[in-house]
Design a protein around this motif. Structure first.
Motif, PDB file in Angstrom:
ATOM      1  N   HIS A  29       7.908 -40.077   0.824  1.00  0.00           N
ATOM      2  CA  HIS A  29       8.585 -41.093   0.070  1.00  0.00           C
ATOM      3  C   HIS A  29       8.524 -42.448   0.632  1.00  0.00           C
ATOM      4  CE1 HIS A  29       9.743 -37.502  -2.049  1.00  0.00           C
ATOM      5  NE2 HIS A  29      10.043 -37.016  -1.027  1.00  0.00           N
ATOM      6  N   ASP A  30       7.968 -42.888   1.618  1.00  0.00           N
ATOM      7  CA  ASP A  30       7.825 -44.194   2.099  1.00  0.00           C
ATOM      8  C   ASP A  30       6.923 -45.047   1.339  1.00  0.00           C
ATOM      9  OD1 ASP A  30       9.278 -42.869   4.084  1.00  0.00           O
ATOM     10  OD2 ASP A  30       7.800 -43.444   5.935  1.00  0.00           O
ATOM     11  N   MET A  31       5.972 -44.505   0.731  1.00  0.00           N
ATOM     12  CA  MET A  31       5.228 -45.272  -0.100  1.00  0.00           C
ATOM     13  C   MET A  31       5.962 -45.946  -1.354  1.00  0.00           C
ATOM     14  SD  MET A  31       2.327 -46.669  -0.546  1.00  0.00           S
ATOM     15  CE  MET A  31       0.693 -46.206   0.045  1.00  0.00           C
ATOM     16  N   ALA A  32       6.705 -44.918  -1.925  1.00  0.00           N
ATOM     17  CA  ALA A  32       7.587 -45.405  -3.192  1.00  0.00           C
ATOM     18  C   ALA A  32       8.653 -46.250  -2.839  1.00  0.00           C
ATOM     19  CB  ALA A  32       8.134 -44.099  -3.645  1.00  0.00           C
ATOM     20  N   THR A  44      -0.252 -53.171   0.718  1.00  0.00           N
ATOM     21  CA  THR A  44      -0.090 -51.806   1.365  1.00  0.00           C
ATOM     22  C   THR A  44       0.529 -51.813   2.460  1.00  0.00           C
ATOM     23  OG1 THR A  44      -2.515 -52.171   1.884  1.00  0.00           O
ATOM     24  CG2 THR A  44      -2.062 -50.199   0.264  1.00  0.00           C
ATOM     25  N   PRO A  45       1.403 -50.937   2.815  1.00  0.00           N
ATOM     26  CA  PRO A  45       2.016 -50.869   4.246  1.00  0.00           C
ATOM     27  C   PRO A  45       1.166 -50.823   5.233  1.00  0.00           C
ATOM     28  CG  PRO A  45       2.674 -48.823   3.163  1.00  0.00           C
ATOM     29  CD  PRO A  45       1.555 -49.686   1.945  1.00  0.00           C
ATOM     30  N   PRO A  46       1.471 -51.430   6.469  1.00  0.00           N
ATOM     31  CA  PRO A  46       0.619 -51.330   7.784  1.00  0.00           C
ATOM     32  C   PRO A  46       0.437 -50.065   8.161  1.00  0.00           C
ATOM     33  CG  PRO A  46       2.549 -52.772   7.801  1.00  0.00           C
ATOM     34  CD  PRO A  46       2.619 -52.122   6.612  1.00  0.00           C
ATOM     35  N   TRP A  47       1.327 -48.992   8.206  1.00  0.00           N
ATOM     36  CA  TRP A  47       1.071 -47.479   8.477  1.00  0.00           C
ATOM     37  C   TRP A  47      -0.120 -47.026   7.658  1.00  0.00           C
ATOM     38  CZ3 TRP A  47       2.043 -44.553   4.443  1.00  0.00           C
ATOM     39  CH2 TRP A  47       2.819 -44.788   3.522  1.00  0.00           C
ATOM     40  N   PHE A  48      -0.162 -47.477   6.296  1.00  0.00           N
ATOM     41  CA  PHE A  48      -1.298 -47.074   5.430  1.00  0.00           C
ATOM     42  C   PHE A  48      -2.490 -47.034   5.968  1.00  0.00           C
ATOM     43  CE2 PHE A  48      -3.673 -46.770   1.469  1.00  0.00           C
ATOM     44  CZ  PHE A  48      -3.549 -45.752   0.968  1.00  0.00           C
ATOM     45  N   ASP A  49      -2.927 -48.158   6.442  1.00  0.00           N
ATOM     46  CA  ASP A  49      -4.120 -48.511   7.057  1.00  0.00           C
ATOM     47  C   ASP A  49      -4.355 -47.948   8.413  1.00  0.00           C
ATOM     48  OD1 ASP A  49      -4.771 -50.382   5.007  1.00  0.00           O
ATOM     49  OD2 ASP A  49      -3.831 -52.010   6.084  1.00  0.00           O
ATOM     50  N   GLU A  50      -3.319 -47.682   9.268  1.00  0.00           N
ATOM     51  CA  GLU A  50      -3.233 -46.784  10.497  1.00  0.00           C
ATOM     52  C   GLU A  50      -3.952 -45.525  10.039  1.00  0.00           C
ATOM     53  OE1 GLU A  50       0.470 -47.208  12.465  1.00  0.00           O
ATOM     54  OE2 GLU A  50       0.205 -49.398  12.452  1.00  0.00           O
ATOM     55  N   LEU A  51      -3.424 -44.772   9.125  1.00  0.00           N
ATOM     56  CA  LEU A  51      -3.412 -43.554   8.699  1.00  0.00           C
ATOM     57  C   LEU A  51      -5.216 -43.298   8.001  1.00  0.00           C
ATOM     58  CD1 LEU A  51      -0.578 -42.152   6.420  1.00  0.00           C
ATOM     59  CD2 LEU A  51      -1.223 -41.856   8.958  1.00  0.00           C
ATOM     60  N   ARG A  52      -5.627 -44.516   7.345  1.00  0.00           N
ATOM     61  CA  ARG A  52      -6.957 -44.694   6.803  1.00  0.00           C
ATOM     62  C   ARG A  52      -7.820 -44.437   8.194  1.00  0.00           C
ATOM     63  NH1 ARG A  52      -8.665 -46.379   2.065  1.00  0.00           N
ATOM     64  NH2 ARG A  52      -9.927 -47.999   2.741  1.00  0.00           N
ATOM     65  N   GLU A  53      -7.384 -45.217   9.317  1.00  0.00           N
ATOM     66  CA  GLU A  53      -8.362 -45.370  10.651  1.00  0.00           C
ATOM     67  C   GLU A  53      -8.395 -43.955  11.146  1.00  0.00           C
ATOM     68  OE1 GLU A  53     -10.463 -47.586  11.395  1.00  0.00           O
ATOM     69  OE2 GLU A  53      -9.969 -48.589   9.753  1.00  0.00           O
ATOM     70  N   LEU A  54      -7.311 -43.156  11.144  1.00  0.00           N
ATOM     71  CA  LEU A  54      -7.146 -41.823  11.665  1.00  0.00           C
ATOM     72  C   LEU A  54      -7.954 -41.035  11.144  1.00  0.00           C
ATOM     73  CD1 LEU A  54      -3.538 -41.198  12.485  1.00  0.00           C
ATOM     74  CD2 LEU A  54      -5.265 -41.176  14.014  1.00  0.00           C
ATOM     75  N   ALA A  55      -7.758 -41.044   9.493  1.00  0.00           N
ATOM     76  CA  ALA A  55      -8.690 -40.276   8.557  1.00  0.00           C
ATOM     77  C   ALA A  55     -10.371 -40.248   8.839  1.00  0.00           C
ATOM     78  CB  ALA A  55      -8.442 -40.389   7.162  1.00  0.00           C
ATOM     79  N   LYS A  56     -10.541 -41.650   9.093  1.00  0.00           N
ATOM     80  CA  LYS A  56     -12.092 -42.001   9.204  1.00  0.00           C
ATOM     81  C   LYS A  56     -12.524 -41.357  10.446  1.00  0.00           C
ATOM     82  CE  LYS A  56     -13.812 -46.357   8.075  1.00  0.00           C
ATOM     83  NZ  LYS A  56     -14.077 -47.658   8.315  1.00  0.00           N
ATOM     84  N   ALA A  57     -11.513 -41.623  11.582  1.00  0.00           N
ATOM     85  CA  ALA A  57     -11.947 -41.117  13.058  1.00  0.00           C
ATOM     86  C   ALA A  57     -12.110 -39.566  13.027  1.00  0.00           C
ATOM     87  CB  ALA A  57     -10.890 -41.717  14.047  1.00  0.00           C
TER      88      ALA A  57
END
Ligand SMILES: Cc1cc2nc3c(=O)[nH]c(=O)nc-3n(C[C@H](O)[C@H](O)[C@H](O)COP(=O)(O)OP(=O)(O)OC[C@H]3O[C@@H](n4cnc5c(N)ncnc54)[C@H](O)[C@@H]3O)c2cc1C
Length: 404
Positions: A29-32, A44-57
């Motif tokens: 619900h943080d995105m909404a 986009t929220p900063p944590w969103f980019d962090e999640l993308r980096e994690l998924a990529k890794a």
């Protein structure tokens, strides 16, 4: 027909599910909340980019690109990709975390299939790396755009450049500042037969002459951070090397873009709907009205049963579309691609509607994904071609098959 999921894919799916449990559901619900703050518009929220980096890794990245697109593809077949799409679609904003979202998916596939080495280096590589975003601009306000041959935006050659003039709307993602390139379809060869008058050309989003007329609202939602843009093109100049495949190939590209894209779309809706059903069951098990839990009421039981049947039918049909695409190619899969395009959005709309009813007031507010699934499914009955166009197409294919 059984669809055996290989051990390799079971492992990726388990990894994906674990990622969803650990990183996505807790933030659901943080995105909404972020998007509701006007100060965050188009960001986009900063944590969103962090999640993308994690998924990529973790290697959970670009899973959508089928194995024929090696070296860019992680090497999965369409049947193997399908269950992964269902898993990542259990939260409506999760696909971009894995770089698996539309319209980048379709655009990446076009560039992988038809792009020159230079186009691939300039645009495909950064898209695959998740450094930039893209948009696909076909639809125009002044013509019925469910017929792609109606497009009027002019693409005129002038020396070693093309000059573009016209108007587009509903260009998904084009409002986002990270959108750096658009695949624009327009009329370049009016003298040609109807299906080879159009071309698709790469246009940098910041090219001089492009005006953002306005972001559009769908069901009163701006769909930030991507947005849907109305754009004006006035004497926009791009080098001739930006042409994709060649003049007159725009219709072919528009059609080809949607093969794997459509079953992935359908599996997205299956994942969305399955989540609605699970929430609906949990609510029916907990909420008490008139002296008994909702799950005891026959009408609620019937709605749950209908949802289960509808979701399972759509899931199996989508797996079949993926299977035929893998075993016989996109041409043979055409009837199945039309079928899933017709069936999946209607199914998800119905399931979300039933879940909404069981939730009562909570079903229409921001506390669950149900309203978003409902509106998204409704939009999908228009976007990418309205239901009727796919039904007419399927009828023609069926008549042809039966006559042969
Ligand atoms: C949220 C959203 C996002 C979108 N994203 C994009 C995008 O990224 N890029 C892009 O280019 N476009 C995008 N679109 C546009 C979408 O693809 C078009 O709206 C769609 O193709 C229909 O075109 P149209 O709106 O011009 O409707 P029209 O072509 O005017 O059709 C209107 C209605 O006429 C009826 N109709 C049409 N053809 C037939 C037929 N053969 N038989 C019977 N009835 C028929 C249908 O009921 C149809 O809904 C998006 C749209 C929405 C709402």
């Amino acid at each position: 027909m059984g669809f055996e999921i290989s051990e390799k894919v079971q492992k990726i799916n388990a990894q994906l599910e674990a990622f969803m449990q650990k990183h996505i559901y807790p933030r659901e619900h943080d995105m909404a909340e972020w998007c509701l703050d006007p100060g965050n518009l188009w960001q986009t929220p900063p944590w969103f980019d962090e999640l993308r980096e994690l998924a990529k890794a973790e290697g959970l990245w670009n899973l959508f690109l089928p194995h024929e697109y090696q070296p860019w593809s992680p090497g999965l077949t369409n049947v193997e990709i399908a269950p992964l799409f269902e898993t990542m679609s259990r939260v409506v904003w999760a696909q971009p975390v894995f770089n698996c979202n539309a319209p980048d998916r379709g655009n990446i596939e076009v560039l992988a299939k038809y792009g020159t080495a230079q186009q691939q280096e300039q645009w495909l590589e950064p898209l695959l790396a998740g450094e930039i975003r893209s948009a696909y601009a076909m639809t125009e306000p002044q013509v019925a755009s469910s017929d792609a041959t109606n497009m009027e935006l002019e693409i005129k050659r002038d020396g070693d450049e093309y000059v573009l003039n016209g108007r587009k709307w509903w260009t998904t993602g084009a409002v986002n500042p990270r959108c750096k390139v658009m695949l624009v379809m327009g009329k370049s060869n009016p003298e040609n037969p109807r299906h080879s008058q159009h071309s698709t050309i790469l246009v940098p989003r910041d090219a001089p002459g492009i005006t953002l007329v306005r972001p559009l609202r769908a069901f009163d939602n701006l769909h930030s951070p991507g947005g849907e843009a109305e754009l004006l093109f006035e004497n926009v100049r791009v080098p001739v090397s930006n042409m994709i495949k060649g003049e007159g190939c725009g219709f072919e590209i528009a059609q080809g873009r949607l093969g794997p894209g459509r079953f992935q779309y359908a599996m997205t809706l299956v994942g969305n709907a399955q989540r609605c059903l699970e929430l609906m069951c949990a609510r029916a098990d907990e909420r008490v009205a008139f002296g008994e839990k909702l799950k005891k009421k026959t009408s609620v039981q019937h709605e749950i049963a209908r949802c289960r049947c509808d979701i399972e039918q759509a899931r199996l049909l989508t797996m079949q579309a993926a299977h035929v695409m893998d075993s016989e190619g996109v041409e043979a899969a055409k009837p199945y691609i039309s079928m899933v395009k017709i069936v999946a959005p209607n199914m998800a709309q119905q399931v979300a509607d039933r879940a909404m009813q069981v939730f009562g007031g909570m079903g229409v507010c921001q506390d669950t994904l149900i309203p978003e699934v409902f509106t998204h499914a409704r939009i999908c009955r228009i976007a990418d071609g309205p239901d009727e166009v796919h039904m007419s197409q399927l009828a023609k294919l069926t008549m042809r098959e039966l006559a042969s």
